[in-house]
Design an enzyme around this catalytic site. Sequence first.
Site, PDB file in Angstrom:
ATOM      1  N   HIS A  45      -0.928  -1.286  -4.343  1.00 10.49           N
ATOM      2  CA  HIS A  45      -2.236  -1.072  -3.731  1.00 10.49           C
ATOM      3  C   HIS A  45      -2.411   0.427  -3.481  1.00 10.49           C
ATOM      4  O   HIS A  45      -1.606   1.067  -2.816  1.00 10.49           O
ATOM      5  CB  HIS A  45      -2.305  -1.852  -2.422  1.00 10.49           C
ATOM      6  CG  HIS A  45      -3.654  -1.840  -1.780  1.00 10.49           C
ATOM      7  ND1 HIS A  45      -4.678  -2.670  -2.171  1.00 10.49           N
ATOM      8  CD2 HIS A  45      -4.151  -1.087  -0.760  1.00 10.49           C
ATOM      9  CE1 HIS A  45      -5.740  -2.440  -1.419  1.00 10.49           C
ATOM     10  NE2 HIS A  45      -5.462  -1.478  -0.560  1.00 10.49           N
ATOM     11  N   SER A  59       0.849  -1.194   0.000  1.00  5.32           N
ATOM     12  CA  SER A  59       0.000   0.000   0.000  1.00  5.32           C
ATOM     13  C   SER A  59       0.879   1.236   0.000  1.00  5.32           C
ATOM     14  O   SER A  59       1.666   1.445   0.930  1.00  5.32           O
ATOM     15  CB  SER A  59      -0.889   0.009   1.245  1.00  5.32           C
ATOM     16  OG  SER A  59      -1.429   1.308   1.405  1.00  5.32           O
ATOM     17  N   ASP A 100      -6.284  -7.154   3.918  1.00  4.71           N
ATOM     18  CA  ASP A 100      -5.769  -5.782   3.958  1.00  4.71           C
ATOM     19  C   ASP A 100      -5.899  -5.195   5.365  1.00  4.71           C
ATOM     20  O   ASP A 100      -7.001  -5.046   5.878  1.00  4.71           O
ATOM     21  CB  ASP A 100      -6.567  -4.938   2.942  1.00  4.71           C
ATOM     22  CG  ASP A 100      -6.096  -3.497   2.845  1.00  4.71           C
ATOM     23  OD1 ASP A 100      -5.089  -3.140   3.465  1.00  4.71           O
ATOM     24  OD2 ASP A 100      -6.767  -2.731   2.108  1.00  4.71           O
ATOM     25  N   ASP A 120      -4.884   3.249  -2.017  1.00  2.12           N
ATOM     26  CA  ASP A 120      -6.024   3.468  -1.129  1.00  2.12           C
ATOM     27  C   ASP A 120      -6.670   4.816  -1.399  1.00  2.12           C
ATOM     28  O   ASP A 120      -6.076   5.866  -1.147  1.00  2.12           O
ATOM     29  CB  ASP A 120      -5.551   3.391   0.331  1.00  2.12           C
ATOM     30  CG  ASP A 120      -5.255   1.960   0.752  1.00  2.12           C
ATOM     31  OD1 ASP A 120      -6.141   1.102   0.570  1.00  2.12           O
ATOM     32  OD2 ASP A 120      -4.140   1.698   1.246  1.00  2.12           O
ATOM     33  N   MET A 148     -11.180  -6.766   4.819  1.00  2.00           N
ATOM     34  CA  MET A 148     -10.485  -5.786   5.657  1.00  2.00           C
ATOM     35  C   MET A 148     -10.188  -6.434   6.999  1.00  2.00           C
ATOM     36  O   MET A 148     -11.095  -6.951   7.666  1.00  2.00           O
ATOM     37  CB  MET A 148     -11.369  -4.550   5.885  1.00  2.00           C
ATOM     38  CG  MET A 148     -11.530  -3.625   4.708  1.00  2.00           C
ATOM     39  SD  MET A 148     -10.003  -3.012   3.958  1.00  2.00           S
ATOM     40  CE  MET A 148      -9.147  -2.253   5.341  1.00  2.00           C
ATOM     41  N   MET A 150      -9.610   7.343  -0.468  1.00  2.00           N
ATOM     42  CA  MET A 150     -10.542   7.641   0.638  1.00  2.00           C
ATOM     43  C   MET A 150     -11.184   9.003   0.417  1.00  2.00           C
ATOM     44  O   MET A 150     -10.530   9.925  -0.090  1.00  2.00           O
ATOM     45  CB  MET A 150      -9.782   7.649   1.963  1.00  2.00           C
ATOM     46  CG  MET A 150      -8.972   6.390   2.214  1.00  2.00           C
ATOM     47  SD  MET A 150      -8.319   6.367   3.883  1.00  2.00           S
ATOM     48  CE  MET A 150      -7.185   4.972   3.762  1.00  2.00           C
ATOM     49  N   HIS A 176      -8.191   0.464  -4.379  1.00  2.00           N
ATOM     50  CA  HIS A 176      -9.152   0.156  -3.309  1.00  2.00           C
ATOM     51  C   HIS A 176      -9.951   1.414  -2.996  1.00  2.00           C
ATOM     52  O   HIS A 176      -9.439   2.349  -2.384  1.00  2.00           O
ATOM     53  CB  HIS A 176      -8.344  -0.332  -2.079  1.00  2.00           C
ATOM     54  CG  HIS A 176      -9.174  -0.659  -0.883  1.00  2.00           C
ATOM     55  ND1 HIS A 176      -8.625  -0.870   0.368  1.00  2.00           N
ATOM     56  CD2 HIS A 176     -10.510  -0.847  -0.739  1.00  2.00           C
ATOM     57  CE1 HIS A 176      -9.584  -1.156   1.229  1.00  2.00           C
ATOM     58  NE2 HIS A 176     -10.740  -1.130   0.599  1.00  2.00           N
ATOM     59  N   MET A 180     -12.397   3.399  -1.006  1.00  2.00           N
ATOM     60  CA  MET A 180     -13.116   3.501   0.277  1.00  2.00           C
ATOM     61  C   MET A 180     -13.916   4.786   0.215  1.00  2.00           C
ATOM     62  O   MET A 180     -13.603   5.788   0.878  1.00  2.00           O
ATOM     63  CB  MET A 180     -12.100   3.501   1.433  1.00  2.00           C
ATOM     64  CG  MET A 180     -11.518   2.121   1.671  1.00  2.00           C
ATOM     65  SD  MET A 180     -10.002   2.171   2.640  1.00  2.00           S
ATOM     66  CE  MET A 180      -8.854   2.497   1.319  1.00  2.00           C
TER      67      MET A 180
HETATM   68  C1  DX5 Z   1      -6.630   0.905   5.357  1.00  2.00           C
HETATM   69  C2  DX5 Z   1      -6.125   0.615   3.970  1.00  2.00           C
HETATM   70  C3  DX5 Z   1      -4.962  -0.301   3.946  1.00  2.00           C
HETATM   71  C4  DX5 Z   1      -3.785   0.171   4.705  1.00  2.00           C
HETATM   72  C5  DX5 Z   1      -2.885  -0.980   4.998  1.00  2.00           C
HETATM   73  O1  DX5 Z   1      -7.760   1.684   5.291  1.00  2.00           O
HETATM   74  O2  DX5 Z   1      -7.140   0.026   3.177  1.00  2.00           O
HETATM   75  O3  DX5 Z   1      -4.614  -0.643   2.621  1.00  2.00           O
HETATM   76  O4  DX5 Z   1      -3.075   1.182   4.062  1.00  2.00           O
HETATM   77  O5  DX5 Z   1      -1.861  -0.484   5.786  1.00  2.00           O
HETATM   78  P1  DX5 Z   1      -1.145  -1.307   6.922  1.00  2.00           P
HETATM   79  O6  DX5 Z   1      -0.465  -2.455   6.267  1.00  2.00           O
HETATM   80  O7  DX5 Z   1      -0.202  -0.292   7.470  1.00  2.00           O
HETATM   81  O8  DX5 Z   1      -2.185  -1.746   7.916  1.00  2.00           O
HETATM   82 ZN    ZN Z   2      -6.485  -0.844   1.169  1.00  2.00          ZN
END
Ligand code: DX5
Ligand code: ZN
Length: 213
Positions: free
Chosen positions: A34, A9, A174, A36, A139, A38, A67, A69
């Site tokens: 990956h 990520s 994840d 993320d 998750m 948001m 991903h 969110m």
């Molecule tokens: C959380 C994300 C993850 C996160 C994983 O909301 O979807 O992808 O960045 O990070 P670590 O490995 O640090 O938990």
């Molecule tokens: Zn993620």
Amino acid sequence: MSNVIISPSILSSDFANLEKEIKRLEENGADWLHIDVMDGHFVPNLTIGAPVVKALKRIASIPLDVHLMIDNPEKYIKDFALAGSDIITFHYEAVKNNVNEVIDLIKSYNVKAGLSVKPNTKIEEIISYVNSVDLILIMTVEPGFGGQKFIKECADKIKELKPHIKNNTILEADGGINKETAQYCKDLGVNALVAGNYIFSNNNMKEAIASLR
Ligand code: DX5
Ligand code: ZN
């Protein structure tokens, strides 16, 4: 050593040096990137959007595992698909009633479709969709932030999920993944792992990535 897909990520990377970080990940064995996304509504944090994905596509040579969110993912699928996403994963909780339409929309752009569930969502709620998607993202932390502690009970949901999977759907975990929690997930049948903090906080990235396999 397993042939699990490792999807670091970039949330934990140095955003002032994204190109270098991506090259570093590729040189050290990352299989996917990956990303993320948001929106500050679905999760209490804001990160990056489609223009950044488009820029990353120009420099990355490995698949972009995006991903989402975000609320109303259907409004943004087109942008993320045209930006060059290879996989677009959205959250069941952000859609609920028109899950099949969102899956079809993603596939209409020739992009792989993923469905994700938050820690408190029961597997039975998504059973009817698991064979329509290419990937299921479980998750193992509450989405929103990197560096959180792995919730074992979330990974345990994979035991319920496994018997329903007929195709070669990828099972991705994840959140809070490190050497130990990766092993726990692989033993449950996970074949793709996202890891942010563990990979970027280790001063030997190659070793960190290899230790998850
Ligand atoms: C959380 C994300 C993850 C996160 C994983 O909301 O979807 O992808 O960045 O990070 P670590 O490995 O640090 O938990
Ligand atoms: Zn993620």
